[in-house]
Design an enzyme around this catalytic site. Structure first.
Site, mmCIF file in Angstrom:
data_model
loop_
_atom_site.group_PDB
_atom_site.id
_atom_site.type_symbol
_atom_site.label_atom_id
_atom_site.label_comp_id
_atom_site.label_asym_id
_atom_site.label_seq_id
_atom_site.Cartn_x
_atom_site.Cartn_y
_atom_site.Cartn_z
ATOM 1 N N SER A 188 0.689 -1.164 -0.094
ATOM 2 C CA SER A 188 0.063 0.019 0.119
ATOM 3 C C SER A 188 0.805 1.291 -0.009
ATOM 4 O O SER A 188 0.322 2.269 -0.055
ATOM 5 C CB SER A 188 -1.115 0.071 1.306
ATOM 6 O OG SER A 188 -1.798 -1.074 1.007
ATOM 7 N N ASP A 244 -17.325 1.256 -1.360
ATOM 8 C CA ASP A 244 -16.539 0.236 -1.090
ATOM 9 C C ASP A 244 -17.099 -0.769 -0.049
ATOM 10 O O ASP A 244 -17.242 -0.630 0.991
ATOM 11 C CB ASP A 244 -15.483 0.809 -0.230
ATOM 12 C CG ASP A 244 -14.162 -0.269 0.132
ATOM 13 O OD1 ASP A 244 -14.418 -1.290 -0.225
ATOM 14 O OD2 ASP A 244 -13.090 0.223 0.849
ATOM 15 N N ASP A 247 -10.876 -6.716 -0.436
ATOM 16 C CA ASP A 247 -10.392 -5.746 0.643
ATOM 17 C C ASP A 247 -9.845 -6.439 1.724
ATOM 18 O O ASP A 247 -10.267 -7.396 2.285
ATOM 19 C CB ASP A 247 -11.165 -4.541 0.924
ATOM 20 C CG ASP A 247 -10.485 -3.182 1.481
ATOM 21 O OD1 ASP A 247 -10.439 -2.476 0.742
ATOM 22 O OD2 ASP A 247 -10.191 -3.305 2.680
ATOM 23 N N HIS A 270 -15.301 0.105 3.369
ATOM 24 C CA HIS A 270 -15.137 1.482 4.197
ATOM 25 C C HIS A 270 -16.301 2.335 3.977
ATOM 26 O O HIS A 270 -15.933 3.568 3.958
ATOM 27 C CB HIS A 270 -13.745 2.001 3.738
ATOM 28 C CG HIS A 270 -12.552 1.191 4.115
ATOM 29 N ND1 HIS A 270 -12.038 1.127 5.284
ATOM 30 C CD2 HIS A 270 -11.747 0.303 3.469
ATOM 31 C CE1 HIS A 270 -10.795 0.276 5.360
ATOM 32 N NE2 HIS A 270 -10.778 -0.282 4.239
#
Length: 656
Positions: free
Chosen positions: A327, A351, A364, A370
């Protein structure tokens, strides 16, 4: 009458014989005279030169090697005057017996014998090879008395390289070693062999190699008169050798040593760069090694131990180790999305915890997702779903073209030899390597720093420094100055002019703001709690092995070397960056757990002059059963205190 005639006849014969004898004598003298004229007149110059060569010897004078210092003047590489006991193999009858006899006079350890045999394999038969180095005064006296018993064995005064800091910064400094047959071939091809006549060592790795010509200096020569027995009578003339220049590095040795201690017994790498100059303050590769082992020729057991060590201490990890960035790639993906118009800053995207592409679901790290995510929030909470979709919409070639100027998958040009490029994937790359077309399903993983992405920590640190410097690219380098060893005058290293990546200021401000919030409310908020400066960072976790579609990652069930790598990138202070840092702790888990705390200590030391309260070396391997499970705790992006127990959600990134 007959007797008179006989007498006259005999006299005539005698006269003829005498005449022939005179002719022969004159002919011989003529030949001698001719030969004399040829030798003394016609060939005078040639034979005079040969006579001088028999009487005068030209002895090379090796130059003194330049020293190496850190940015504060701490000595990193020094020269010592030592005596070595050396053998010329082709001048010795029975080599093994000679060594045995020497061992009765001077201690020759098994390690010395093994090293000698290895050097013998890499040398020519007429080279002088050391059997013992750094003789004591007592050993020197013992051999001097018994020297007549050992033809082909001699004592030589040498300048021996030594590394007083031991293992610290070994991958930066490198080491010197004896000049091999292959080295001599390369020197001859480069037309530099004449400068190494009489020299026995040269740089092999690190700045010792990359600045070899600068450090080595220029060889001199001395004309000496020798006797018929080869003994020196007197010195006739001398051309002094020019010592090599000293190197002043940008490395801060104290910080370098602290980082090495903070890593403890973990494997990994860290690079800290000044964004405004490109100077590297710390360049850490763990584990490391002692370069002093190589100076006189490393013995086979030590060489085998270093090569077979599973932790690979000889691997220069920042320069040659390649890893998925995880990330930490997302801020650069965000810049790509904004610059190419693939995403608007405020556009919200749902998301749900996954990105569906055909029958395949890209998950995810937070199964519940999220919620509604814009670009700022996508960085703070490290939304995989957002970047799966961004990458798919942009396509692998657009991503590739944007990332090239940042240095991903490219040589940074650092002043070290043997840097690797890593892999910045594209459709053309896959076709060249695998003779296959790029598939759309391969693109989403690229967006979260997984898939075929493989970069060095140096590249990540370089890109982080470029982001901190608002897109202005400075060449990363380890040497600041060349110093004249006599006058101490310093000359700055010549560097290429900085170049600029065309970026919009508002896009830079948006991404930097999100990275600041990563440390305030996001995945690295625990590591940066209470910081007296604003730091812009991003955690990352890179998987080492894949897991099944519906399987949950559990470090306790995975061998230590198969667990995720912990990564972190940061620059600070955010408003006027003075340092950019990239760090990886191999198999260290999610980014906030192992990598971010080390980066925090580096910034505290560099910006505040403050050492951490805990003892150095606290970053030891932690048993998986002792690690808190903080992977699936949703992140809050509201500016409110978050309890430490909620840790660093959003990591790791498990890609299919």
């Amino acid at each position: 009458m007959i007797e008179v005639r006989d007498a006259e006849h005999e006299l005539r014969r005698i006269r003829i014989r005498l005449g022939l004898a005179w002719v022969l004598v004159l002919l011989c003298f003529g030949m001698l005279l001719t030969r004399f004229v040829w030798l003394q007149v016609l060939r005078h110059e040639d034979f005079n030169a040969q006579a001088e060569d028999n009487r005068i010897a030209l002895v090379p004078v090796p130059p003194q090697r330049g020293l190496i210092y850190d940015r504060h003047g701490v000595l990193l590489a020094d020269n010592l005057s030592v005596y070595t006991l050396e053998i010329v193999p082709n001048q010795v009858g029975d080599l093994e017996r000679t060594i045995d006899d020497l061992g009765k006079l001077i201690e020759i350890a098994p390690r010395d014998r093994r090293r000698f045999k290895r050097l013998l394999e890499d040398s020519r038969n007429w080279d002088s090879i050391p059997i013992r180095t750094r003789l004591s005064d007592e050993e020197l006296a013992k051999f001097s008395v018994a020297k007549f018993r050992f033809p082909g064995v001699e004592i030589r005064a040498r300048s021996a390289r030594t590394y007083p800091q031991g293992e610290s910064a070994a991958h930066v400094i490198g080491y010197i070693g004896r000049i091999s047959v292959e080295d001599k071939r390369r020197l001859e091809e480069a037309d530099r062999a004449s400068n190494y006549v009489g020299a026995s060592h040269m740089g092999k790795t690190g700045v010792e190699l990359s600045y070899e010509e600068t450090l080595h200096g220029t060889a001199g020569a001395e004309e000496i008169e020798v006797s018929a027995g080869g003994r020196t009578v007197r010195s006739l003339s001398r051309t002094a050798a020019q010592p090599g220049a000293n190197l002043i590095l940008s490395i801060d040795l104290k910080l370098q040593r602290l980082v090495e201690e903070w890593f403890g017994d973990r494997r990994g790498a860290l690079v800290a760069i000044e964004p405004a100059t490109g100077e590297i303050i710390a360049f850490v590769s763990k584990p490391t090694f002692d370069p002093n082992l190589f100076v006189d020729g490393i013995d086979p057991p030590s060489w085998q131990a270093l090569n077979e060590d599973p932790d690979k201490p000889l691997l220069n990890r920042p320069l040659r180790g390649t890893y998925p960035p995880g990330s930490t790639y997302k801020p650069f993906m965000a810049m790509a999305a904004l610059t190419t118009g693939a995403r608007a800053p405020d556009t919200q995207y749902p998301d749900p915890g996954y990105f569906q592409l055909g029958a395949h679901r890209f998950r995810d790290s937070v199964p519940s997702g999220h919620g509604s995510v814009n670009l700022h929030k996508s960085i703070v909470v490290s939304s995989d779903t957002y970047y799966y979709r961004v990458a798919y919409d942009m396509g692998v070639d657009t991503i590739h073209d944007f990332m090239v100027p940042w240095g991903f998958g490219q040589l940074t040009g650092i002043d070290l030899e043997n840097e690797v490029t890593g892999i910045l994937p594209s459709s053309a790359w896959k076709m060249r390597r695998f003779k296959q077309k790029w598939l759309p399903g391969e693109t989403p993983s690229i967006g979260i720093g997984q898939g075929a992405n493989a970069f060095t920590i140096l590249q990540l640190a370089h890109a982080t420094a470029t982001l901190a410097n608002n897109g202005i690219v400075n060449k990363p380098h380890l040497v600041r100055y060349l110093e004249d060893p006599v006058t101490r005058k310093r000359q700055p290293i010549e560097l290429p002019a900085p170049r600029r990546i065309d970026l919009r200021p508002e896009h830079l401000a948006l991404v930097k703001s999100a990275m600041v919030d990563v440390n305030r409310f996001g995945t690295s908020r625990v590591a940066f709690a209470g910081a007296e400066y604003a730091a812009a960072g991003k955690t990352g976790t890179a998987q080492v092995i894949g897991i099944r579609q519906n399987e949950r990652y559990d470090a306790r069930r995975i061998a230590e070397r198969h667990r995720d790598h912990s990564l972190y990138m940061v620059f600070a202070p955010a408003e006027a960056p003075r340092l950019a840092v990239a760090v990886i702790v191999e198999n260290g888990g999610f980014g906030a757990q192992a990598a971010a705390p080390i980066a925090r200590k580096v910034l505290d030391y560099h910006l505040l002059g403050r050492l951490p309260k805990e003892a150095p070396g606290s970053a030891r391997r932690v048993p998986p059963e002792a690690e808190p499970d903080l992977r699936d705790v949703p992140e809050s992006v509201e500016p409110e205190p978050v309890p430490p127990a909620e840790g660093a959600a959003g990591e790791p990134k498990r890609t299919p």
